[in-house]
Design an enzyme around this catalytic site. Structure first.
Site, PDB file in Angstrom:
ATOM      1  N   ARG A 442    -103.611  51.585  39.379  1.00 26.07           N
ATOM      2  CA  ARG A 442    -103.703  53.037  39.331  1.00 26.07           C
ATOM      3  C   ARG A 442    -103.277  53.638  40.650  1.00 26.07           C
ATOM      4  O   ARG A 442    -103.548  53.073  41.712  1.00 26.07           O
ATOM      5  CB  ARG A 442    -105.141  53.487  39.045  1.00 26.07           C
ATOM      6  CG  ARG A 442    -105.566  53.229  37.602  1.00 26.07           C
ATOM      7  CD  ARG A 442    -106.832  53.970  37.284  1.00 26.07           C
ATOM      8  NE  ARG A 442    -107.805  53.772  38.345  1.00 26.07           N
ATOM      9  CZ  ARG A 442    -108.765  54.631  38.637  1.00 26.07           C
ATOM     10  NH1 ARG A 442    -108.873  55.750  37.957  1.00 26.07           N
ATOM     11  NH2 ARG A 442    -109.605  54.360  39.614  1.00 26.07           N
ATOM     12  N   SER A 506    -108.663  44.364  44.740  1.00 28.01           N
ATOM     13  CA  SER A 506    -109.910  43.724  44.301  1.00 28.01           C
ATOM     14  C   SER A 506    -109.823  42.203  44.254  1.00 28.01           C
ATOM     15  O   SER A 506    -110.169  41.578  43.253  1.00 28.01           O
ATOM     16  CB  SER A 506    -110.298  44.258  42.929  1.00 28.01           C
ATOM     17  OG  SER A 506    -110.243  45.659  42.927  1.00 28.01           O
ATOM     18  N   ASP A 560    -112.828  46.597  45.858  1.00 27.41           N
ATOM     19  CA  ASP A 560    -113.367  47.547  44.874  1.00 27.41           C
ATOM     20  C   ASP A 560    -114.886  47.702  44.959  1.00 27.41           C
ATOM     21  O   ASP A 560    -115.421  48.783  44.704  1.00 27.41           O
ATOM     22  CB  ASP A 560    -112.932  47.193  43.443  1.00 27.41           C
ATOM     23  CG  ASP A 560    -113.258  45.770  43.058  1.00 27.41           C
ATOM     24  OD1 ASP A 560    -113.663  44.989  43.937  1.00 27.41           O
ATOM     25  OD2 ASP A 560    -113.104  45.427  41.867  1.00 27.41           O
TER      26      ASP A 560
END
Ligand code: ADP
Ligand code: MG
Length: 820
Positions: A442, A506, A560
């Site tokens: 994203r 992440s 994350d």
């Protein structure tokens, strides 16, 4: 229930002496039954065998289990004393115990109606009603579990023995009972009871006819008013006589013969009249039965919400079978009463005996299946001891990872993040965030406002990462990422602005500063080449340079978990832990600098990315790993690595379930023993299906539909088992995750040196958010294993994206303080 696995012989012999025991003691009755059984087994030469027994006991019993039944009352001609509240199965077992050389065990208590249904069900799977019209009358049918308040559980169906013979005992039949019915009842051994049965069944029909004839004779309507002694004697006309009198063609001559035998001298008209009386009585019986059966059929149709019901009724009983007109009349009336049901009537061949054997065989099969399934799932049931041990071991691993000496070999890497403060609300500006998770990429534009109108606004675009990019070369991966960023900048119309950027990445990174992160190793579904050991920020900068279209100011590389913690920290300053339960599983928390030996300085705090997914890679939790976990591990991209993550996170739970399903199928316990191509396909069983299947709102039929959509052709029984498997796997995942988190909050409590700790955990991840039970079980576990900590769980909204921007903002703020 599908009695398809019935094998072996059914032994069957009748002991008719039963009736002799009319008024005996209950104990003697069962001694007698046991004697018969021994005698029988001796005859058949099967005394040495340990055989399961099905006991057909055709009296109303209240059953709490298949092998238990408390006699409610005697019906028909039985009236042994000393019965009340006794379980007939244990009575029989006690009686059998006196026979040392009989080794049979009573496995099922079966009503004769149920036996009838089961026998017919063996020939016709549609059979879901059983009716007996013999000495007595009764019916059973398959009812939805959700309608049976007396029995726990809502899934599937259970056979209900209606004991409809007692219909009318509350007075509801008074308007159709005649003086003859009342007379019969008063003269019976159970007055006021079984009133419906007394209008219908074989035990009473002959007597009804006799009473009518007697009255007619008394009134001079028959036999010239002469009343023979036989006509005054109870039981002189039996149901077999009624049947004979109604026989087509010979009926009239039969009637004459029967009457003569009773010492009467009937005229032709007398015979016609007597025959007529018989017909009226047996007609009424068939009509009443048909009406009651119609009620059951209507209920079945409504239960299934069908416009038309196709079903089969298993029929047994001498009256139904031998009376020349009875069956035909009954069928006709049933069809007239329920025109929207297509009913097939199937005669049961020695229903009670064979049926009991079938119920027993099915029970036997289900019991042994249950045992096997329980054994397989037992390895997923963790004891309190197991879980406490996980917590203790995790606690120890957290320490190893922080210590200089043990750090290089630690499995829980405890990576410093160089995030040293949580937001204070003064952060502001426009930022770009990137979020590379386990499934998507994203890009976000985040606008942070400070002061009284403090707010965070975000615009984002989600890009899928194709599998060939995830597992291609590093350059391809980063070029793809930059391509997505370019798309987004274009889309937002901000290509010229050189915005500060936070990169949520992440995967485990060893950081030397906030904007430097060396990838330790790929996890989850990633395996791009030439990345491990490289700095991800450098790789991103180089890819931007290669494209040469825009420039970005990369300020921070963020895990994350840290992003999640920061986002929640923005709302709740007490949030010092971040938890992810999504594709992967990971935790970060604020640690005292003095405890972090691998980073210089002893002042303040720094966020540690634990990378706890690697817990157990040294074998320390192998005692609770199952063979299914090992199979999932071996089939993964990184065998031997991330063992804890592979037991707890979304990427793997479905795979574990699939492995168990394959094993259960191999054992013939599922999908009729057929391992389909679908079931062999890796990844077919996604974790989102666990969420759907385990949802409490879902009916069994819907579970079945989900499985069928997956290409797994399942029965209702299969669906129950699959649901159980899913539950076992997700429950263990939540418990393990909770045990790990308990270790972290306990560490925080000890760091602070307080008796009680109040702390907030920021959480993100689809498994946590969408699974119907995962989060609750996890929270319960933490409460249980860390009772001195009062833990609040705060769901992070868009943690990774917002968090990266916040970290970037904090870093910017701290940076400018440094510069001034
Ligand atoms: P990521 O961890 O990849 O950043 P998410 O937190 O959204 O992203 O987690 C995605 C993972 O969550 C999927 O890979 C899948 O394993 C799992 N998942 C997806 N849908 C569901 C669901 N309905 N219930 C439970 N888990 C789900
Ligand atoms: Mg994520």
């Amino acid at each position: 229930m599908q009695p398809t696995l019935l094998s072996g012989n059914v032994y069957y012999v009748e002991y008719n002496c039963f009736k002799l025991l009319l008024f005996s003691l209950f104990v003697q009755l069962f001694d007698y039954v046991a004697d018969c059984l021994e005698d029988f087994m001796e005859n058949k030469n099967i005394k040495h065998k340990k055989l399961p027994i099905g006991f057909t006991f055709s009296f109303p019993c209240k059953q709490a289990k298949l092998d238990e039944g408390v006699l409610l009352s005697w019906t028909k001609h039985f009236k042994a004393r000393g019965v009340q509240e006794t379980d007939v199965v244990s009575s029989l077992r006690n009686a059998l115990r006196k026979h040392k050389d009989v080794h049979a065990d009573v496995l099922a208590l079966v009503n004769d109606t149920v036996g009838t249904m089961m026998t017919c069900g063996y020939d016709d799977q549609r059979c879901e009603v059983g009716v007996i019209i013999g000495t007595g009358t009764n019916a059973c049918y398959m009812e939805e579990m959700s309608h049976i308040d007396l029995v726990e559980g809502d899934e599937g169906r259970m056979c209900i023995n209606t004991e409809w013979g007692a219909f009318g005992d509350d007075g509801s039949l008074e308007d159709i009972r005649t003086e003859f019915d009342r007379e019969i009842d008063l003269g019976s051994i159970n007055p006021g009871k079984q009133l419906f049965e007394k209008m219908i069944s074989g035990l009473y029909l002959g007597e009804l006819v006799r009473l009518i004839l007697l009255k007619m004779a008394k009134e001079g309507l028959l036999f010239n008013g002469e009343i023979a002694t036989a006509l005054r004697t109870k039981g002189k006309i039996e149901t077999k006589h009624v049947a004979a009198m109604e026989k087509y063609k010979e009926g009239l001559s039969n009637t004459k013969e029967i009457l003569m035998e009773l010492g009467l001298f009937p005229s032709e008209e007398d015979c016609v009249a007597v025959q007529h009386v018989s017909t009226i009585v047996s007609f009424r019986s068939a009509n009443l039965c048909a009406a009651a059966l119609a009620a059951i059929l209507t209920r079945l149709r409504e239960n299934k919400k069908l416009m038309r019901l196709r079903t089969t009724v298993g029929m047994d009983g001498t009256l139904y079978k031998t009376h020349p007109q009875y069956a035909k009349r009954l069928h006709k009336v049933v069809r007239r009463l329920v025109p929207n049901c297509d009913v097939r009537f199937l005669l049961s061949e020695s229903g009670s005996g064979k049926g009991a054997a079938m119920v027993t065989a099915v029970a036997y099969r289900l019991a042994s299946q249950r045992k096997q399934i329980d054994e397989i799932l037992a390895s997923f049931k963790l004891s309190k001891e197991n879980l406490r041990e996980v917590k203790t071991k995790m606690r120890a691993e957290l320490e190893y990872g922080l210590k200089k000496e043990t750090q290089p070999n630690a499995t829980v890497k405890m990576l410093p993040t160089y995030v040293c403060g949580t937001p204070d609300g003064t952060e502001k500006g426009k930022f770009l965030s990137l979020d590379l998770g386990g499934t998507n990429f994203r890009v976000l534009l985040v606008k942070i406002r400070s002061g009284r109108r403090k707010s965070v606004r975000m615009y984002n675009k989600i890009f899928a990462i194709p599998l060939e990019i995830m597992q291609g070369t590093g350059e391809e991966l980063f070029d793809h990422i930059v391509q997505c960023i370019a798309d987004f900048l274009e889309y937002m119309g901000i290509k010229g602005a050189r915005l500060p950027l936070g990169f949520t990445f992440s995967f485990p990174c060893r950081q030397a500063s906030i904007d430097k992160g060396t990838l330790v190793g790929w996890t989850k579904g990633f395996k791009a080449t030439d990345c491990e050991g490289e700095d991800v920020v450098d790789m991103l900068r180089e890819a931007i340079k290669r494209r040469n279209e825009f420039d970005l100011d990369i300020v921070a590389v963020v895990n994350d978990t840290v992003g999640t913690m920061m986002t929640c920290g923005y709302e709740d300053p007490n949030c010092e832990i971040g938890l992810i339960a999504g594709t992967g599983s990971n935790v970060c928390y604020m640690e005292d600098m003095k405890n972090i030996e691998v980073v210089e300085g002893n002042e303040g705090k720094m966020c540690i990315n634990t990378e706890w997914g690697g817990f157990g890679d040294n074998g320390c939790i192998d005692n609770i790993r199952t063979k299914y976990d090992k199979e999932v591990d071996e089939g993964s991209l990184n065998p031997g690595k991330q063992r804890y993550e592979k037991m707890t996170s979304g990427m793997y739970l479905g795979e574990i379930v699939r492995q168990i399903l394959i094993d259960l199928t191999k054992h013939g316990l599922l999908f009729r023993g057929q391992i389909s191509e679908t079931l062999r396909t890796r990844g077919i069983f996604e974790t989102k299906f666990l969420s759907q299947i385990e949802s409490d709102r879902l009916a069994l039929l819907q579970v079945r539909r989900i499985l069928q959509q997956l290409g797994l052709d399942s029965t209702c029984d299969d669906s129950i088992i699959v649901k159980e498997v899913c539950g076992a796997v997700s429950r263990r995942a939540a418990q393990l995750c909770g045990a790990g988190l308990a270790a972290v909050v306990e560490k925080k409590r000890e760091n602070r040196g307080v008796e009680h700790l109040k702390i907030t955990v920021g959480v993100d991840g689809t498994l946590y958010k969408l699974h119907p039970h995962f989060s609750r079980i996890l929270r319960e576990m933490v409460k249980e294993l860390a009772p001195q900590c009062d833990v609040t769980f705060m769901l992070s909204e868009d943690g990774s994206g917002k968090g990266a921007a916040l970290i970037t903002a904090v870093a910017k703020r701290l940076h400018s303080i440094g510069e001034n």
